[in-house]
Scaffold this motif. Sequence first.
Motif, PDB file in Angstrom:
ATOM      1  N   TRP A  85       0.832  -1.213   0.000  1.00  0.00           N
ATOM      2  CA  TRP A  85       0.000   0.000   0.000  1.00  0.00           C
ATOM      3  C   TRP A  85       0.862   1.256   0.000  1.00  0.00           C
ATOM      4  CZ3 TRP A  85      -0.117   3.437   4.245  1.00  0.00           C
ATOM      5  CH2 TRP A  85      -1.151   4.390   4.251  1.00  0.00           C
ATOM      6  N   PHE A  86       1.852   1.289   0.870  1.00  0.00           N
ATOM      7  CA  PHE A  86       2.710   2.468   0.977  1.00  0.00           C
ATOM      8  C   PHE A  86       3.551   2.650  -0.282  1.00  0.00           C
ATOM      9  CE2 PHE A  86       6.710   4.524   1.920  1.00  0.00           C
ATOM     10  CZ  PHE A  86       6.338   5.630   2.673  1.00  0.00           C
ATOM     11  N   THR A  87       4.112   1.566  -0.792  1.00  0.00           N
ATOM     12  CA  THR A  87       5.000   1.667  -1.953  1.00  0.00           C
ATOM     13  C   THR A  87       4.253   2.175  -3.175  1.00  0.00           C
ATOM     14  OG1 THR A  87       6.391  -0.112  -1.078  1.00  0.00           O
ATOM     15  CG2 THR A  87       6.591   0.381  -3.419  1.00  0.00           C
ATOM     16  N   ALA A  88       3.000   1.779  -3.343  1.00  0.00           N
ATOM     17  CA  ALA A  88       2.206   2.286  -4.462  1.00  0.00           C
ATOM     18  C   ALA A  88       2.054   3.800  -4.366  1.00  0.00           C
ATOM     19  CB  ALA A  88       0.843   1.601  -4.498  1.00  0.00           C
ATOM     20  N   TRP A  89       1.787   4.295  -3.152  1.00  0.00           N
ATOM     21  CA  TRP A  89       1.699   5.754  -2.967  1.00  0.00           C
ATOM     22  C   TRP A  89       3.033   6.417  -3.252  1.00  0.00           C
ATOM     23  CZ3 TRP A  89       4.554   8.431   0.805  1.00  0.00           C
ATOM     24  CH2 TRP A  89       4.322   9.820   0.811  1.00  0.00           C
ATOM     25  N   LEU A  90       4.117   5.867  -2.716  1.00  0.00           N
ATOM     26  CA  LEU A  90       5.433   6.485  -2.896  1.00  0.00           C
ATOM     27  C   LEU A  90       5.797   6.560  -4.378  1.00  0.00           C
ATOM     28  CD1 LEU A  90       7.951   7.626  -1.494  1.00  0.00           C
ATOM     29  CD2 LEU A  90       8.889   5.299  -1.524  1.00  0.00           C
ATOM     30  N   ASP A  91       5.527   5.502  -5.114  1.00  0.00           N
ATOM     31  CA  ASP A  91       5.849   5.507  -6.546  1.00  0.00           C
ATOM     32  C   ASP A  91       5.069   6.584  -7.298  1.00  0.00           C
ATOM     33  OD1 ASP A  91       7.616   3.445  -6.160  1.00  0.00           O
ATOM     34  OD2 ASP A  91       6.273   1.876  -6.903  1.00  0.00           O
ATOM     35  N   SER A  92       3.919   6.977  -6.756  1.00  0.00           N
ATOM     36  CA  SER A  92       3.110   7.997  -7.431  1.00  0.00           C
ATOM     37  C   SER A  92       3.594   9.416  -7.141  1.00  0.00           C
ATOM     38  CB  SER A  92       1.634   7.859  -7.010  1.00  0.00           C
ATOM     39  OG  SER A  92       1.429   8.321  -5.676  1.00  0.00           O
ATOM     40  N   VAL A  93       4.376   9.602  -6.091  1.00  0.00           N
ATOM     41  CA  VAL A  93       4.817  10.952  -5.716  1.00  0.00           C
ATOM     42  C   VAL A  93       6.310  11.149  -5.858  1.00  0.00           C
ATOM     43  CG1 VAL A  93       2.877  11.285  -4.152  1.00  0.00           C
ATOM     44  CG2 VAL A  93       5.035  10.381  -3.246  1.00  0.00           C
ATOM     45  N   ALA A  94       7.060  10.081  -6.008  1.00  0.00           N
ATOM     46  CA  ALA A  94       8.515  10.191  -6.119  1.00  0.00           C
ATOM     47  C   ALA A  94       8.971   9.380  -7.317  1.00  0.00           C
ATOM     48  CB  ALA A  94       9.188   9.705  -4.844  1.00  0.00           C
ATOM     49  N   ARG A  95       9.105  10.072  -8.429  1.00  0.00           N
ATOM     50  CA  ARG A  95       9.519   9.377  -9.637  1.00  0.00           C
ATOM     51  C   ARG A  95      10.971   8.919  -9.509  1.00  0.00           C
ATOM     52  NH1 ARG A  95       9.440  14.647 -13.665  1.00  0.00           N
ATOM     53  NH2 ARG A  95      11.171  15.790 -12.711  1.00  0.00           N
ATOM     54  N   GLU A  96      11.379   8.041 -10.408  1.00  0.00           N
ATOM     55  CA  GLU A  96      12.727   7.493 -10.389  1.00  0.00           C
ATOM     56  C   GLU A  96      13.765   8.617 -10.424  1.00  0.00           C
ATOM     57  OE1 GLU A  96      15.509   4.272 -12.846  1.00  0.00           O
ATOM     58  OE2 GLU A  96      13.431   4.652 -13.450  1.00  0.00           O
ATOM     59  N   GLY A  97      14.738   8.530  -9.557  1.00  0.00           N
ATOM     60  CA  GLY A  97      15.787   9.531  -9.484  1.00  0.00           C
ATOM     61  C   GLY A  97      15.608  10.538  -8.362  1.00  0.00           C
ATOM     62  N   ARG A  98      14.395  10.628  -7.802  1.00  0.00           N
ATOM     63  CA  ARG A  98      14.178  11.539  -6.685  1.00  0.00           C
ATOM     64  C   ARG A  98      14.625  10.854  -5.394  1.00  0.00           C
ATOM     65  NH1 ARG A  98       8.510  14.459  -4.603  1.00  0.00           N
ATOM     66  NH2 ARG A  98       9.579  16.084  -3.381  1.00  0.00           N
ATOM     67  N   PRO A  99      15.563  11.453  -4.652  1.00  0.00           N
ATOM     68  CA  PRO A  99      16.017  10.810  -3.416  1.00  0.00           C
ATOM     69  C   PRO A  99      14.885  10.743  -2.392  1.00  0.00           C
ATOM     70  CG  PRO A  99      17.560  12.525  -4.121  1.00  0.00           C
ATOM     71  CD  PRO A  99      16.325  12.680  -4.951  1.00  0.00           C
ATOM     72  N   VAL A 100      14.739   9.578  -1.759  1.00  0.00           N
ATOM     73  CA  VAL A 100      13.727   9.371  -0.723  1.00  0.00           C
ATOM     74  C   VAL A 100      14.422   8.875   0.540  1.00  0.00           C
ATOM     75  CG1 VAL A 100      11.668   8.092  -0.042  1.00  0.00           C
ATOM     76  CG2 VAL A 100      11.948   8.815  -2.430  1.00  0.00           C
ATOM     77  N   VAL A 101      14.144   9.562   1.642  1.00  0.00           N
ATOM     78  CA  VAL A 101      14.684   9.173   2.948  1.00  0.00           C
ATOM     79  C   VAL A 101      13.516   8.886   3.880  1.00  0.00           C
ATOM     80  CG1 VAL A 101      16.139   9.855   4.891  1.00  0.00           C
ATOM     81  CG2 VAL A 101      16.697  10.664   2.579  1.00  0.00           C
TER      82      VAL A 101
END
Length: 218
Positions: A85-101
């Motif tokens: 559930w969380f990963t689906a949301w994250l993929d929608s707001v942080a495209r590839e290459g955007r650093p996520v911490v």
Amino acid sequence: MPSTQFGRPVAVTTGSADPDAPLVVLLHGRGSDESSILSLVPHLPTGPTYAAVPAPIVEGGGFAWFANRGIGRPVAESLSETLTWFTAWLDSVAREGRPVVLVGFSGGAAFACGLVLSDPRRYAGAAILLGTLPFEAGVPVTAHGLDGTQIFVAQGDQDFVIPRDLLDRTWAYLHGESGAVVVSRREAGGHTITQETLAALGDWLVTLMDDPSEAPSE
């Protein structure tokens, strides 16, 4: 077991509005909500976008990231559902290459560990504040499982909320066979984020955002 029909996360964001700015996702503790973890933001560096979402499982007056089989011990099927559930949301707001911490406190720390253990290359780093890894919960806690991953970990010697055996296993794994690049703080206090830990977390985030390959280690 929790329903698989979780609603879409409703994120509260603050900080940079640049869609390419580093994204720091704040994960609250069990029985709390996003407002509590957002209170950390004034003490953290400017520059990133900060986001917090309420966990998907209603519990008491707040929310939880997974069903428990004991404090700090997630039910594997529940954790798998909420990670998806969380990963689906994250993929929608942080495209590839955007650093996520990820920055997780208590139950949110266990959830952050589940995320980074499941896909370490997805994250620029993770801060594990007064929490445990989700051992025996379906995510791989293996030798070299976090090779090169930037990790900040803080624990209190008088923390009686999270079982001591889980805290000790977490500390040993992160500093040992995980292969992670670790910055750590161990304090005399309990299950509380201190001002000193916040300051150290802020310094770690600054260095991480400047150059992930140069984050300090201990």
